[in-house]
Design a protein around this motif. Sequence first.
Motif, PDB file in Angstrom:
ATOM      1  N   ASP A 111       0.813  -1.262   0.043  1.00 33.11           N
ATOM      2  CA  ASP A 111       0.128  -0.166  -0.022  1.00 33.11           C
ATOM      3  C   ASP A 111       0.829   1.287  -0.254  1.00 33.11           C
ATOM      4  N   PRO A 112       0.371   2.385  -0.017  1.00 33.74           N
ATOM      5  CA  PRO A 112       1.140   3.607  -0.058  1.00 33.74           C
ATOM      6  C   PRO A 112       2.316   3.927   1.126  1.00 33.74           C
ATOM      7  N   LEU A 113       1.909   3.201   2.247  1.00 31.76           N
ATOM      8  CA  LEU A 113       2.710   3.281   3.357  1.00 31.76           C
ATOM      9  C   LEU A 113       3.975   2.357   3.304  1.00 31.76           C
ATOM     10  N   ARG A 114       4.020   1.652   2.345  1.00 32.38           N
ATOM     11  CA  ARG A 114       4.948   0.473   2.024  1.00 32.38           C
ATOM     12  C   ARG A 114       4.817  -0.523   2.952  1.00 32.38           C
ATOM     13  N   ARG A 115       3.430  -0.807   3.433  1.00 36.48           N
ATOM     14  CA  ARG A 115       3.055  -2.067   4.115  1.00 36.48           C
ATOM     15  C   ARG A 115       2.637  -2.879   2.923  1.00 36.48           C
ATOM     16  N   ILE A 116       2.823  -4.296   3.315  1.00 38.66           N
ATOM     17  CA  ILE A 116       2.394  -5.362   2.578  1.00 38.66           C
ATOM     18  C   ILE A 116       0.811  -5.568   2.511  1.00 38.66           C
ATOM     19  N   ASP A 117       0.186  -5.373   1.442  1.00 41.96           N
ATOM     20  CA  ASP A 117      -1.192  -5.547   1.079  1.00 41.96           C
ATOM     21  C   ASP A 117      -1.409  -7.135   1.022  1.00 41.96           C
ATOM     22  N   TRP A 118      -1.604  -7.886   1.958  1.00 41.59           N
ATOM     23  CA  TRP A 118      -1.959  -9.235   2.196  1.00 41.59           C
ATOM     24  C   TRP A 118      -3.171  -9.774   1.445  1.00 41.59           C
ATOM     25  N   ARG A 119      -4.353  -9.156   1.521  1.00 40.42           N
ATOM     26  CA  ARG A 119      -5.357  -9.510   0.971  1.00 40.42           C
ATOM     27  C   ARG A 119      -5.279  -9.334  -0.652  1.00 40.42           C
ATOM     28  N   LYS A 120      -4.545  -8.111  -1.198  1.00 48.11           N
ATOM     29  CA  LYS A 120      -4.034  -8.311  -2.648  1.00 48.11           C
ATOM     30  C   LYS A 120      -3.441  -9.297  -2.982  1.00 48.11           C
ATOM     31  N   ALA A 121      -2.471  -9.461  -2.016  1.00 44.90           N
ATOM     32  CA  ALA A 121      -1.332 -10.544  -2.410  1.00 44.90           C
ATOM     33  C   ALA A 121      -2.019 -11.910  -2.561  1.00 44.90           C
ATOM     34  N   HIS A 122      -2.790 -12.518  -1.378  1.00 49.31           N
ATOM     35  CA  HIS A 122      -3.333 -13.501  -1.519  1.00 49.31           C
ATOM     36  C   HIS A 122      -4.134 -13.816  -2.623  1.00 49.31           C
ATOM     37  N   ASP A 123      -5.017 -12.713  -2.891  1.00 47.33           N
ATOM     38  CA  ASP A 123      -5.859 -12.780  -4.250  1.00 47.33           C
ATOM     39  C   ASP A 123      -5.154 -13.009  -5.585  1.00 47.33           C
ATOM     40  N   MET A 124      -3.923 -12.492  -5.578  1.00 50.36           N
ATOM     41  CA  MET A 124      -3.029 -12.548  -6.919  1.00 50.36           C
ATOM     42  C   MET A 124      -2.630 -14.079  -6.849  1.00 50.36           C
ATOM     43  N   ALA A 125      -2.159 -14.430  -5.585  1.00 54.76           N
ATOM     44  CA  ALA A 125      -1.407 -15.858  -5.694  1.00 54.76           C
ATOM     45  C   ALA A 125      -2.608 -16.774  -6.127  1.00 54.76           C
ATOM     46  N   ARG A 126      -3.927 -16.547  -5.447  1.00 52.31           N
ATOM     47  CA  ARG A 126      -5.033 -17.696  -5.845  1.00 52.31           C
ATOM     48  C   ARG A 126      -5.218 -17.600  -7.330  1.00 52.31           C
ATOM     49  N   ARG A 127      -5.152 -16.348  -7.954  1.00 52.32           N
ATOM     50  CA  ARG A 127      -5.538 -16.463  -9.384  1.00 52.32           C
ATOM     51  C   ARG A 127      -4.207 -17.229 -10.143  1.00 52.32           C
ATOM     52  N   ALA A 128      -3.052 -16.718  -9.744  1.00 51.53           N
ATOM     53  CA  ALA A 128      -2.148 -17.621 -10.221  1.00 51.53           C
ATOM     54  C   ALA A 128      -2.198 -19.066 -10.360  1.00 51.53           C
ATOM     55  N   LEU A 129      -2.710 -19.363  -9.259  1.00 56.17           N
ATOM     56  CA  LEU A 129      -2.638 -20.753  -9.083  1.00 56.17           C
ATOM     57  C   LEU A 129      -3.750 -21.398  -9.766  1.00 56.17           C
ATOM     58  N   ASP A 130      -5.035 -20.646  -9.880  1.00 59.44           N
ATOM     59  CA  ASP A 130      -6.148 -21.025 -10.678  1.00 59.44           C
ATOM     60  C   ASP A 130      -5.816 -21.184 -11.874  1.00 59.44           C
ATOM     61  N   PRO A 138      -3.363 -20.255  -0.734  1.00 58.43           N
ATOM     62  CA  PRO A 138      -2.116 -19.351  -0.777  1.00 58.43           C
ATOM     63  C   PRO A 138      -1.509 -18.983   0.557  1.00 58.43           C
ATOM     64  N   THR A 139      -2.398 -19.081   1.752  1.00 59.50           N
ATOM     65  CA  THR A 139      -1.953 -18.615   2.970  1.00 59.50           C
ATOM     66  C   THR A 139      -1.117 -19.613   3.715  1.00 59.50           C
ATOM     67  N   VAL A 140      -1.094 -20.893   3.228  1.00 60.33           N
ATOM     68  CA  VAL A 140      -0.492 -22.238   3.949  1.00 60.33           C
ATOM     69  C   VAL A 140       1.023 -21.869   3.639  1.00 60.33           C
ATOM     70  N   GLU A 141       1.972 -22.449   4.858  1.00 61.47           N
ATOM     71  CA  GLU A 141       3.336 -22.547   4.165  1.00 61.47           C
ATOM     72  C   GLU A 141       3.443 -23.785   3.552  1.00 61.47           C
ATOM     73  N   VAL A 142       4.725 -23.417   2.556  1.00 58.98           N
ATOM     74  CA  VAL A 142       4.893 -24.342   1.593  1.00 58.98           C
ATOM     75  C   VAL A 142       5.296 -25.607   2.286  1.00 58.98           C
ATOM     76  N   ARG A 143       6.161 -25.722   3.279  1.00 62.54           N
ATOM     77  CA  ARG A 143       6.525 -26.970   3.823  1.00 62.54           C
ATOM     78  C   ARG A 143       5.657 -27.905   4.243  1.00 62.54           C
ATOM     79  N   ARG A 144       4.098 -27.418   4.320  1.00 63.49           N
ATOM     80  CA  ARG A 144       2.997 -28.491   4.751  1.00 63.49           C
ATOM     81  C   ARG A 144       2.281 -28.925   3.395  1.00 63.49           C
ATOM     82  N   LEU A 145       2.828 -28.500   2.295  1.00 60.02           N
ATOM     83  CA  LEU A 145       2.518 -29.086   1.040  1.00 60.02           C
ATOM     84  C   LEU A 145       3.031 -30.286   0.479  1.00 60.02           C
TER      85      LEU A 145
END
Lengths: 494, 354
Positions: A111-130, A138-145
Amino acid sequence: MSEPEILLKLDQVEKRFPGVIALKSISMDLRAGEVQVLLGENGAGKSTLMKILAGEYRASAGTITVRGKEVSTLTPELAGELGIGLVHQELSLVPALSVTENIFLNRLPCDPLRRIDWRKAHDMARRALDALGVSIDPTVEVRRLEVAEQQLVEIARVLERGPRILLLDEPTSALSDGERLRLFDVIRRLKSRGVGMIYISHHLAEIPMIADRVTVLRDGVVVETLPAEKADEDTVVRMMVGRALDEQFPKQAAAIGALALAVENLASGVSLKDISFTLRRGEILGIYGLMGAGQSELAPALFGLQPIKAGGIAVDGKAVHFSYSSDAIAAGLGLISRDRRQSLVPMQPVGPNLSLSWLSRRRLLAPLDLKREREESGRYVRELRVRPSSLTHQLMFFSGGNQQKVILARWMSSGAHVLIFDEPTRGIDVGAKAEVFALMSRLVNEGAAILMISSELNELIGMADRVLVLHGGRVSAELDRDQLSQENLLRHAS
Amino acid sequence: MSETSSEPTVTKTSYEATTVAQSGRAHLRHLLFQAGPLLALILLMAYLSFATSNFLTVDNLSNIARQSAFVAIVAVGQTFVILTGGIDLSVAAIAALSASITAVLLTQPLVLFGLDFGLLPPELAVAIGLLVGLIAGAFNGWVIATFKIPDFIATLGTMTIFRGAALLVTNGLPVPSFDAQRQLPDTLIWVGGGTLFGFPVSALLALLCGLIAWYVLRYTVLGRSIYAVGGNREAARVSGISIERTKIMTYAISGLLAAIAGIVLVGRLNSANALMAEGEELRSIASVVIGGTNLFGGEGGVLGSIVGAAIIGVLGNGLNLLDVSPFWQRIAQGFVIVVVVIFDQWRRRSMTRI
């Protein structure tokens, strides 16, 4: 039709490592919108070539031209800017981070304050996986996969950068058939967008499914580049191995001898519930099961690496209890474990790796038998045709198939007569596979008993005398050689 | 580390021919890298011989050898531990504990649970001191192997335990104390500060320890097991090597060598106290790393560690002779360690495929 753009051109690229020439004079090109399958035995230089193109290694000589521009030194950053993406053979994910973080590592939306926009990030990840047709949280740790899911995350991560040149290093080795088909859909989609792809695989059956052209490497040189329709299995295998592969499965009938291993009502770990079987000298007993059916815990349980909950094991008719692997070794067992890296000391040469199991149960201050080590490693390197045939190179410089041969030699030299082959051909190439099978045949002929745990149906059908099919930690069927077929095995496994 | 290097088996195909031709040069490089620490020591000594008038004198060199002997002996034991991928932070504390116990037993009557055993024979006093080191080390190994805790944390804890024990034994006072019933034996003073055929005894002892350790690492089952456990724990386990046994043994050796070093130090200083040799555990680790042993285990050797200890000793002495202030000396020594590790990492990268 206009000539497609040449995305990538290699001219006499060479790569030397201390003591080893990995690539000598590689010349090839990649067109826009094509899938070029790169074939070659282990150690032929495929992965090295991929790493050079991704900027991870620097070529020792030769020129690389990317979209008409010659690049002198390719760094990972530059490769990224030029639109080159590499899906690694060994996964390059960070296990403790989430799927989203792995996909967007370094580029998480802020976001403009340089904080990570998690909602957006997870959405983008979900779309990439879709887009890959998979549903992974997308919120799960990779080692659990699962490994297959991790592989898909790795692919999504590379695709997310929108590469023009995509390098895939054995992307399907851990995927199921369904996942593989979905990946092929994605590849076809990328193709129509003009992405050029170099695709490494050991599955020759994939060639007609996706390839436009096939390039075969052997010993660090390009043997030939040919159109996919001319690349039938026999032709490419001959090119890869440099000789005709007369028989993939050199199965010989061996005399069935005395009872070597008897397992009764064995339970261990989380998945192995109740398994009984017998194995005789001269016999190859196959074990087949789908993921989680218990076959992955069988070898550790038999070899004293994991405690047994119930049941008994008898070797040569004598009841045994293995608390440590040294007990199993003393009883005459040998284990070719499913992950080669778990069996090797990479910074040591053949000799110490070969003689490692001799140390078991010996007094700590007893002297090493260096003379025998020298003689036997020399002999096995010759007999098993280990390449490079050197007793001084550290084992990390050897290809997977050759490392596998060294592990086999270890158990041959320690005189093991009950050998557990746990996924013996995972990640090794056609030529080395045939050699491993030939060795298995030779071993049973010499009176060894082999337990072959494998998820490769055709290999079980080709090599096993009997196959035990596991389901839910129990034996669901025992099939004799004449009953073995893909359908039969799969039917009892599911 | 390559006892098999003498005769590579060659079959004649074109591929092999190139590989082996290459391997000649690779071997030369390998050798150069292996000799790196020794080369650095020789260069350093050559420079100091020209830059100062009193570096290259028998007195000064004996002095350096005597001062370096302690770290060298401890570093030999530390090498075993680091080769398995571990680290022993308790070595200096073990040295102090063994030294304290030995010194107390040498100078005062032993009174245990109200029973007066009188003054023990000196040999027995030394033997007990060595045994304490061995047991303390084995305890480290046992804790690490049995409870599967990181070596760093385990030995950080036992370091404090052993120092505390040493304080208990000495009552926090230097030994021999004012009411000592016997002085330290002359033999011990000779071992710590005397000469044999003109060479400092303590340095000869360090070399002897190094040679025995070199033999054990190179020619025995234990040595091979240590390299295997450090090189790939899982491979060692699958091959039937007991990781527990190997770990306990290496830490016991490290403890024993620390005890030897501590007792030698008593001879040199003619005194022991519970806080002696403080910080020497870090110098022993530095010696091992400067000597070319991989801090993550599996690669290296004990002779390098002795050279590493000598480098640290020569450097300190040389900076003294060059009249560098002690404050700057510390900074310089720290830099040397960092630079050596940078060089070592670079070397490793150029040797492997990464």
